[in-house]
Design a protein around this motif. Structure first.
Motif, PDB file in Angstrom:
ATOM      1  N   MET A  75       2.819  29.536  12.276  1.00  0.00           N
ATOM      2  CA  MET A  75       1.451  29.234  12.701  1.00  0.00           C
ATOM      3  C   MET A  75       0.960  30.194  13.778  1.00  0.00           C
ATOM      4  SD  MET A  75       1.620  25.066  12.841  1.00  0.00           S
ATOM      5  CE  MET A  75       0.043  24.935  13.699  1.00  0.00           C
ATOM      6  N   ARG A  76       1.847  30.543  14.725  1.00  0.00           N
ATOM      7  CA  ARG A  76       1.412  31.325  15.879  1.00  0.00           C
ATOM      8  C   ARG A  76       1.647  32.828  15.725  1.00  0.00           C
ATOM      9  NH1 ARG A  76       0.112  28.120  20.119  1.00  0.00           N
ATOM     10  NH2 ARG A  76       0.750  25.929  20.000  1.00  0.00           N
ATOM     11  N   SER A  77       2.124  33.239  14.581  1.00  0.00           N
ATOM     12  CA  SER A  77       2.365  34.665  14.368  1.00  0.00           C
ATOM     13  C   SER A  77       1.049  35.437  14.336  1.00  0.00           C
ATOM     14  CB  SER A  77       3.116  34.874  13.051  1.00  0.00           C
ATOM     15  OG  SER A  77       2.338  34.415  11.959  1.00  0.00           O
ATOM     16  N   GLU A  78       1.110  36.678  14.784  1.00  0.00           N
ATOM     17  CA  GLU A  78      -0.080  37.531  14.826  1.00  0.00           C
ATOM     18  C   GLU A  78       0.234  38.872  14.176  1.00  0.00           C
ATOM     19  OE1 GLU A  78      -1.180  37.894  18.908  1.00  0.00           O
ATOM     20  OE2 GLU A  78      -1.559  35.742  19.171  1.00  0.00           O
ATOM     21  N   PRO A  79      -0.789  39.551  13.684  1.00  0.00           N
ATOM     22  CA  PRO A  79      -0.559  40.840  13.023  1.00  0.00           C
ATOM     23  C   PRO A  79      -0.257  41.951  14.019  1.00  0.00           C
ATOM     24  CG  PRO A  79      -2.903  40.367  13.099  1.00  0.00           C
ATOM     25  CD  PRO A  79      -2.212  39.144  13.615  1.00  0.00           C
ATOM     26  N   ASP A  80       0.443  42.949  13.536  1.00  0.00           N
ATOM     27  CA  ASP A  80       0.678  44.160  14.306  1.00  0.00           C
ATOM     28  C   ASP A  80      -0.435  45.135  13.925  1.00  0.00           C
ATOM     29  OD1 ASP A  80       1.687  46.125  15.856  1.00  0.00           O
ATOM     30  OD2 ASP A  80       3.493  46.491  14.668  1.00  0.00           O
ATOM     31  N   TYR A  81      -1.545  45.065  14.646  1.00  0.00           N
ATOM     32  CA  TYR A  81      -2.729  45.846  14.296  1.00  0.00           C
ATOM     33  C   TYR A  81      -2.450  47.350  14.350  1.00  0.00           C
ATOM     34  CZ  TYR A  81      -5.573  41.605  14.674  1.00  0.00           C
ATOM     35  OH  TYR A  81      -6.108  40.352  14.493  1.00  0.00           O
ATOM     36  N   VAL A  82      -3.104  48.056  13.460  1.00  0.00           N
ATOM     37  CA  VAL A  82      -3.048  49.512  13.441  1.00  0.00           C
ATOM     38  C   VAL A  82      -4.340  50.029  14.061  1.00  0.00           C
ATOM     39  CG1 VAL A  82      -2.784  51.560  11.995  1.00  0.00           C
ATOM     40  CG2 VAL A  82      -1.725  49.394  11.296  1.00  0.00           C
ATOM     41  N   LYS A 130      -8.051  56.008  20.188  1.00  0.00           N
ATOM     42  CA  LYS A 130      -8.972  55.388  21.132  1.00  0.00           C
ATOM     43  C   LYS A 130      -8.827  53.867  21.160  1.00  0.00           C
ATOM     44  CE  LYS A 130     -12.417  59.059  20.576  1.00  0.00           C
ATOM     45  NZ  LYS A 130     -13.823  59.391  20.182  1.00  0.00           N
ATOM     46  N   ARG A 131      -7.761  53.376  20.537  1.00  0.00           N
ATOM     47  CA  ARG A 131      -7.473  51.937  20.462  1.00  0.00           C
ATOM     48  C   ARG A 131      -8.540  51.191  19.676  1.00  0.00           C
ATOM     49  NH1 ARG A 131      -2.654  50.117  22.165  1.00  0.00           N
ATOM     50  NH2 ARG A 131      -3.528  48.082  22.644  1.00  0.00           N
ATOM     51  N   ILE A 132      -9.202  51.869  18.757  1.00  0.00           N
ATOM     52  CA  ILE A 132     -10.107  51.209  17.828  1.00  0.00           C
ATOM     53  C   ILE A 132      -9.278  50.763  16.629  1.00  0.00           C
ATOM     54  CG2 ILE A 132     -12.088  51.491  16.286  1.00  0.00           C
ATOM     55  CD1 ILE A 132     -12.797  51.407  19.255  1.00  0.00           C
ATOM     56  N   VAL A 133      -9.319  49.477  16.328  1.00  0.00           N
ATOM     57  CA  VAL A 133      -8.502  48.926  15.249  1.00  0.00           C
ATOM     58  C   VAL A 133      -8.965  49.450  13.894  1.00  0.00           C
ATOM     59  CG1 VAL A 133      -7.902  46.798  14.009  1.00  0.00           C
ATOM     60  CG2 VAL A 133      -7.838  46.860  16.514  1.00  0.00           C
ATOM     61  N   LEU A 134      -8.020  49.894  13.092  1.00  0.00           N
ATOM     62  CA  LEU A 134      -8.294  50.309  11.718  1.00  0.00           C
ATOM     63  C   LEU A 134      -8.210  49.058  10.857  1.00  0.00           C
ATOM     64  CD1 LEU A 134      -6.114  53.559  11.714  1.00  0.00           C
ATOM     65  CD2 LEU A 134      -8.557  53.329  12.214  1.00  0.00           C
ATOM     66  N   HIS A 191      -5.503  44.832   7.913  1.00  0.00           N
ATOM     67  CA  HIS A 191      -5.566  43.685   7.017  1.00  0.00           C
ATOM     68  C   HIS A 191      -4.607  43.843   5.838  1.00  0.00           C
ATOM     69  CE1 HIS A 191      -9.773  41.985   8.270  1.00  0.00           C
ATOM     70  NE2 HIS A 191      -8.879  41.928   9.235  1.00  0.00           N
ATOM     71  N   GLU A 192      -4.541  45.052   5.292  1.00  0.00           N
ATOM     72  CA  GLU A 192      -3.649  45.287   4.151  1.00  0.00           C
ATOM     73  C   GLU A 192      -2.196  44.995   4.527  1.00  0.00           C
ATOM     74  OE1 GLU A 192      -2.175  49.026   1.337  1.00  0.00           O
ATOM     75  OE2 GLU A 192      -3.951  49.231   2.602  1.00  0.00           O
ATOM     76  N   ARG A 193      -1.775  45.462   5.696  1.00  0.00           N
ATOM     77  CA  ARG A 193      -0.391  45.247   6.127  1.00  0.00           C
ATOM     78  C   ARG A 193      -0.113  43.785   6.437  1.00  0.00           C
ATOM     79  NH1 ARG A 193       1.338  49.922  10.346  1.00  0.00           N
ATOM     80  NH2 ARG A 193       2.813  48.246  10.833  1.00  0.00           N
ATOM     81  N   TRP A 194      -1.065  43.121   7.119  1.00  0.00           N
ATOM     82  CA  TRP A 194      -0.869  41.722   7.485  1.00  0.00           C
ATOM     83  C   TRP A 194      -0.834  40.833   6.245  1.00  0.00           C
ATOM     84  CZ3 TRP A 194       1.515  38.768  10.349  1.00  0.00           C
ATOM     85  CH2 TRP A 194       1.082  37.536  10.835  1.00  0.00           C
ATOM     86  N   SER A 195      -1.720  41.079   5.327  1.00  0.00           N
ATOM     87  CA  SER A 195      -1.727  40.324   4.076  1.00  0.00           C
ATOM     88  C   SER A 195      -0.413  40.510   3.325  1.00  0.00           C
ATOM     89  CB  SER A 195      -2.899  40.757   3.199  1.00  0.00           C
ATOM     90  OG  SER A 195      -2.807  40.183   1.908  1.00  0.00           O
ATOM     91  N   ALA A 196       0.066  41.732   3.253  1.00  0.00           N
ATOM     92  CA  ALA A 196       1.317  42.001   2.545  1.00  0.00           C
ATOM     93  C   ALA A 196       2.485  41.257   3.186  1.00  0.00           C
ATOM     94  CB  ALA A 196       1.594  43.498   2.521  1.00  0.00           C
ATOM     95  N   GLN A 256     -16.138  49.022  14.426  1.00  0.00           N
ATOM     96  CA  GLN A 256     -15.346  49.706  15.450  1.00  0.00           C
ATOM     97  C   GLN A 256     -15.012  48.717  16.554  1.00  0.00           C
ATOM     98  OE1 GLN A 256     -14.634  53.361  15.079  1.00  0.00           O
ATOM     99  NE2 GLN A 256     -15.044  52.400  13.110  1.00  0.00           N
ATOM    100  N   ARG A 257     -13.757  48.278  16.613  1.00  0.00           N
ATOM    101  CA  ARG A 257     -13.362  47.284  17.604  1.00  0.00           C
ATOM    102  C   ARG A 257     -12.065  47.702  18.269  1.00  0.00           C
ATOM    103  NH1 ARG A 257     -13.972  42.222  13.515  1.00  0.00           N
ATOM    104  NH2 ARG A 257     -16.135  41.682  13.869  1.00  0.00           N
ATOM    105  N   THR A 258     -11.901  47.306  19.515  1.00  0.00           N
ATOM    106  CA  THR A 258     -10.633  47.508  20.194  1.00  0.00           C
ATOM    107  C   THR A 258      -9.637  46.472  19.717  1.00  0.00           C
ATOM    108  OG1 THR A 258     -11.189  46.015  21.999  1.00  0.00           O
ATOM    109  CG2 THR A 258     -11.870  48.330  22.237  1.00  0.00           C
ATOM    110  N   LEU A 259      -8.381  46.622  20.115  1.00  0.00           N
ATOM    111  CA  LEU A 259      -7.349  45.648  19.764  1.00  0.00           C
ATOM    112  C   LEU A 259      -7.731  44.264  20.265  1.00  0.00           C
ATOM    113  CD1 LEU A 259      -4.499  45.074  18.656  1.00  0.00           C
ATOM    114  CD2 LEU A 259      -3.600  45.697  20.910  1.00  0.00           C
ATOM    115  N   GLU A 260      -8.216  44.209  21.520  1.00  0.00           N
ATOM    116  CA  GLU A 260      -8.568  42.909  22.108  1.00  0.00           C
ATOM    117  C   GLU A 260      -9.754  42.278  21.368  1.00  0.00           C
ATOM    118  OE1 GLU A 260      -8.066  45.726  23.742  1.00  0.00           O
ATOM    119  OE2 GLU A 260      -6.095  45.225  24.593  1.00  0.00           O
TER     120      GLU A 260
END
Length: 370
Positions: free
Chosen positions: A228-235, A239-243, A248-253, A341-345
């Motif tokens: 339940m509390r797991s979170e994705p390892d964002y790419v 500039k720390r803008i999330v791809l 999403h592709e990695r987290w879904s997989a 264009q979003r930062t990790l946070e």
């Protein structure tokens, strides 16, 4: 005749679903002219004669038609569908009409096949086609209402994605609880491997549950807490803008793999099929949620821009008639659309899940308290 790629394929990629919804609207608008549609690889629909026009709907980059990149094969496809001199086919494809682009090459290939006098028309710049008709764009205009429509659809994507992740997690937790009845060690090992792949800050939050699972302290509750509390390892970029698409592709997989493995552990004979069903249902709900949001986006964003277009911002069309082979100049590069264009946070905040919602869905699915 309307030719297009399939737009109902199973997917959880937000960009693909968005493309599918736009293609579906375009095909529906053209079908209202009394035309029949078919996929590029089907041969059930034949070309029509003037005053009707034939259409091909797809994506373009650098003058190339991505859906039909080999013009000689596309020309053969059209020949098999009975296209002939005097007919017209319109390529609703960005940049297909620029010099040396897909429209000109297709006309050349039709000429090589002896089909002389076929008119091939393509957009020189960007192009959309909504229920309100063609929307050729050279430069995208905007105002507060257009930007609000764009933000609204992005918010709908965020909400749909969170519900999708919630559904995958809930199904995984249910299968985990069943699998524990057949033996703890392999189930614990699988969930801990999943937890070990989480980013450092998320692993710190999961540490207590991971310790409990390792020591056999209320194992089911501990494993469910991890899921339940797991979170994705964002790419993200430099500039720390999330791809977002890649993240999403990695987290879904990862979630789909966890769900499938736990389902197979719960039911070695039928678990793989059950997992596939769970994933398909979650993807259908994701697509249906975005499908419901599409009309407001199409009206507010695409048709909103239509009202703002000035002559210098309006795109053009170019036509080529099949005849002698022409020289082909190298096409220029096409700019590509960018995801938010979003930062990790900022991404974490937008995609934060409601744990109570996951817990409720687990109970609904019959997962109990583990």
């Amino acid at each position: 005749m309307i030719l297009h790629r399939p737009y109902h394929e199973d997917s959880d990629a937000l960009t693909k679903i968005k493309d599918d919804l736009e293609t579906q609207e375009t095909v529906a608008a053209l079908r209202a002219q009394g035309l029949q549609d078919d996929t590029f690889d089907g041969y059930a629909v034949q070309a029509v004669r003037p005053p009707l026009k034939n259409y091909a709907v797809g994506h373009g980059i650098a003058g190339m038609m991505i859906d039909q990149p080999l013009e000689d094969r596309f020309a053969a496809n059209l020949a098999a569908r009975g296209i002939q001199g005097g007919d017209e086919i319109v390529l609703i494809v960005c940049f297909a009409g620029e010099p040396g682009g897909a429209a000109q090459k297709l006309a050349d290939e039709l000429g090589r096949l002896g089909l002389v006098g076929v008119k091939v028309t393509g957009a020189v710049h960007f192009v959309h086609w909504t229920s309100q008709g063609a929307l050729p764009i050279k430069r995208y205009p905007s105002n507060d209402a257009v930007r609000a429509a764009e933000r609204g659809y992005t918010k709908a994507e965020d909400n749909a994605w969170k519900s999708y992740v919630t559904a995958l997690k809930a199904a995984a937790a249910v299968h985990m609880a069943t699998a524990l009845k057949h033996g703890e060690d392999i189930v614990v090992a699988r969930v801990l491997r999943f937890a070990g792949a989480r980013p450092d800050d998320n692993r710190a939050k999961l540490n207590a549950a991971m310790t409990a699972a390792k020591t056999g302290t209320n194992t089911g509750a501990a494993l469910r807490d991890i899921i339940m509390r797991s979170e994705p390892d964002y790419v993200y970029d430099s500039k720390r803008i999330v791809l977002r698409p890649l993240s999403h592709e990695r987290w879904s997989a990862e979630l789909r793999a966890l769900l499938t493995d736990l389902s197979v552990l719960a039911d070695p004979a039928g678990g793989a099929i059950r997992a596939e069903t769970d994933i398909t249902e979650a993807r259908d709900a994701l697509r249906n949620s975005l499908k419901a949001a599409w009309p407001a986006y199409s009206s507010g964003y695409l048709d909103g821009m239509r009202a703002l277009l000035t002559p210098d911002a309006t795109g053009e069309w170019a036509s080529y008639t099949s005849a002698a082979v022409r020289s082909i100049a190298p096409p220029p590069q096409q700019p590509t659309a960018q995801p938010p264009q979003r930062t990790l946070e900022e991404t974490r905040a937008a995609e934060a899940l409601d744990l109570d919602e996951i817990d409720a869905l687990i109970r609904e699915l019959g997962g109990g308290d583990g």
